[in-house]
Design a protein around this motif. Structure first.
Motif, mmCIF file in Angstrom:
data_model
loop_
_atom_site.group_PDB
_atom_site.id
_atom_site.type_symbol
_atom_site.label_atom_id
_atom_site.label_comp_id
_atom_site.label_asym_id
_atom_site.label_seq_id
_atom_site.Cartn_x
_atom_site.Cartn_y
_atom_site.Cartn_z
ATOM 1 N N TYR A 158 0.851 -1.202 0.000
ATOM 2 C CA TYR A 158 0.000 0.000 0.000
ATOM 3 C C TYR A 158 0.886 1.252 0.000
ATOM 4 O O TYR A 158 0.653 2.181 -0.771
ATOM 5 C CB TYR A 158 -0.933 0.034 1.224
ATOM 6 N N ALA A 159 1.892 1.245 0.866
ATOM 7 C CA ALA A 159 2.756 2.435 0.988
ATOM 8 C C ALA A 159 3.459 2.704 -0.344
ATOM 9 O O ALA A 159 3.468 3.834 -0.844
ATOM 10 C CB ALA A 159 3.763 2.219 2.107
ATOM 11 N N ASN A 164 -2.364 6.589 1.309
ATOM 12 C CA ASN A 164 -1.988 7.515 2.383
ATOM 13 C C ASN A 164 -3.079 7.679 3.447
ATOM 14 O O ASN A 164 -2.937 8.473 4.360
ATOM 15 C CB ASN A 164 -1.573 8.875 1.817
ATOM 16 N N LEU A 197 1.487 0.441 10.075
ATOM 17 C CA LEU A 197 1.104 1.519 9.142
ATOM 18 C C LEU A 197 2.021 2.718 9.357
ATOM 19 O O LEU A 197 2.589 3.268 8.412
ATOM 20 C CB LEU A 197 -0.361 1.931 9.355
ATOM 21 N N ILE A 202 2.331 5.528 6.638
ATOM 22 C CA ILE A 202 0.903 5.746 6.375
ATOM 23 C C ILE A 202 0.353 6.291 7.692
ATOM 24 O O ILE A 202 0.093 5.540 8.643
ATOM 25 C CB ILE A 202 0.178 4.459 5.925
#
Ligand SMILES: C[S@@+](CC[C@H](N)C(=O)[O-])C[C@H]1O[C@@H](n2cnc3c(N)ncnc32)[C@H](O)[C@@H]1O
Ligand code: SF4
Length: 448
Positions: A158-159, A164, A197, A202
């Motif tokens: 995801y990062a 974000n 996260l 994030i």
């Protein structure tokens, strides 16, 4: 209404099933349309405007008994992999219909549980979107994650791909409440995901919490809030559980006789809200609480906050293209919803047709009422003088709320008192032209 009744008694007497106004008109008013008759609004999206994208992943590993979302349980990955090929086909089809490279300022992955996608598949999805759309460097890319199904590899993906903002499905921290709704999720799982996260930069994290679940008491809610606050999320959505077992049969599996009643729900919400406010969170609208530095607090101040199918949002784009079964798109002209039925959704795409099941064309009156209802739901404040139309009939209906001290109306400016923000749905309902009178008018409340 008895003038000596407490605020709580008055609100409970008015309480009736009115919409949450994530759209106006609300989804049940969308009209059925065959794929062949669906209007193609994609071709007329203005080139210069930023748009938003929504991608729906309707799969979960296990069903939570309270779940009202469009999702399905699957233990195998094959149906998810197969579904993804259709979502990719829908992106290609719609992007070709758009016919130009539009700039995207917001992407939201919702569900179900979009975190169920394998990292390489999530990456493929983002790459496919980037192939057809110009994703702005400062775009907000948000994903709804079930903490139980997330690992470090997913978070790194995801990062790497620009995510974000994450909203984590926490719901509650009390083990009795969680087991009653078939959701085992010990505190450490949430704690670990939050720190993973943050370790991957994030930093915009929101929690979904709920009130109205079985076995919740004001003291369990205060404890849950204290634990949530200890993990320091920027936002908390504190949703009131909507119990609709006639729509979602699995809701009958929870111990219904331990569900809090209306008065208890009121106390649960206020206990949670009080704990959050004491910890420095600002309340926004009917169910959001944000840190003062969060961009939603800013958009509340600058009056750019909006309400969409995901709840409150800082996204101001007037077009959102939705992809996936049941996904809703909105355009300047109206709304369109994809078929929630998987075989229907697939068949349409196999024939290179839009998989649309319902649409709604906004009239001039709808647009005005949508604007007013949006302002009531977001700010609890609307100046009716800014509209040419006559709203004396609606104002007449609202007198009872003014008499009871929930709202203030002066010179056609309607203002909900901050401590009664919870009544926004009821006030907004008075402007809903599609609701029967007994839902619009507080004097008829007892009749429902
Ligand atoms: C689409 S779900 C996605 C979250 C993710 N699948 C998870 O559960 O961790 C978004 C949120 O909707 C809320 N929700 C689900 N069913 C609801 C219901 N019947 N009433 C109110 N809120 C509900 C829950 O708080 C949930 O986290
Ligand atoms: S709440 Fe989330 S994880 Fe639970 S069934 Fe609904 S979408 Fe799936």
């Amino acid at each position: 209404m008895n003038m000596h009744a407490s605020d709580k008694e008055k609100i409970l007497a008015y309480d009736r099933p009115v919409p949450r106004y994530t759209s106006y008109p609300t989804a049940p008013h969308f009209q059925s349309v065959s794929q062949k008759n669906a209007l193609n609004w994609l071709t007329s999206i203005p080139e210069k405007e930023d748009i938003s994208l929504y991608i729906h992943i309707p799969f979960c590993e296990q069903m939570c008994w309270y779940c009202g979302c469009h999702t399905k349980v699957t233990k195998r990955y094959e149906p998810i992999e197969r579904y993804l090929t259709y979502v990719l086909a829908e992106i290609t089809l719609k992007a070709n219909m758009v016919g130009k490279r539009l700039s995207v300022s917001h992407i939201h992955f919702g569900g179900g549980s979009p975190g169920i996608l394998h990292p390489q598949d999530f990456e493929e999805l983002i790459e496919h979107l980037s192939h057809y759309f110009d994703i702005s460097a400062d775009a907000e890319i948000a994903i709804e994650l079930d903490p139980r199904g997330v690992d470090e590899q997913k978070i790194k993906t995801y990062a790497k791909n620009g995510v974000n903002r994450v909203s984590l499905g926490v719901q509650d921290f009390n083990d009795t409440v969680l087991s009653a709704v078939n959701r085992k999720q010990p505190f450490d799982i949430n704690e670990r995901v939050v720190s993973m996260l943050r370790d991957n930069d994030i930093n915009h994290i929101s929690f979904d919490l709920m009130y109205g679940l079985p076995y919740q008491t004001t003291s369990t809610i205060e404890e849950t809030m204290a634990r949530a606050i200890s993990l320091n999320p920027d936002r908390i959505s504190f949703f009131g559980y909507a119990h609709v077992p006639w729509v979602k049969k699995h809701m009958r599996l929870m111990p219904e006789d331990h569900l809090p009643n209306k008065a208890e729900r009121y106390d649960l919400f206020h206990a949670g809200a009080k704990t959050l406010k004491r910890a420095g969170y600002t309340s926004i609208g009917i169910d959001h609480f944000v840190k003062p530095g969060d961009n939603m607090a800013e958009s509340y101040k600058t009056q750019t906050l909006r309400r969409n199918f995901q709840g409150y949002t800082t996204d101001t784009a007037s077009t959102m293209i939705g992809f996936g079964a049941s996904a809703i798109s909105h355009f300047k002209q109206g709304y369109q919803q994809n078929s929630p039925d998987m075989p229907v959704y697939r068949t349409a795409l196999e024939h290179t047709e839009l998989p649309i099941k319902k649409q709604y064309i906004l009239s001039a009156d709808d647009e005005i009422r949508r604007d007013i209802i949006g302002k009531i739901m977001c700010y609890g404040h609307v100046d009716l003088k800014t509209y040419e139309e006559d709203f004396s009939c609606e104002l007449e209906r609202l007198h009872q709320y003014q008499y009871d001290g929930f709202i203030h109306i002066e010179d056609d400016v309607l203002h909900i008192l901050k401590e009664h923000a919870m009544t926004a749905r009821l006030i907004a309902a008075s402007f809903d032209a599609y609701l029967p009178e007994q839902f619009q008018n507080p004097r008829h409340a007892q009749a429902v």
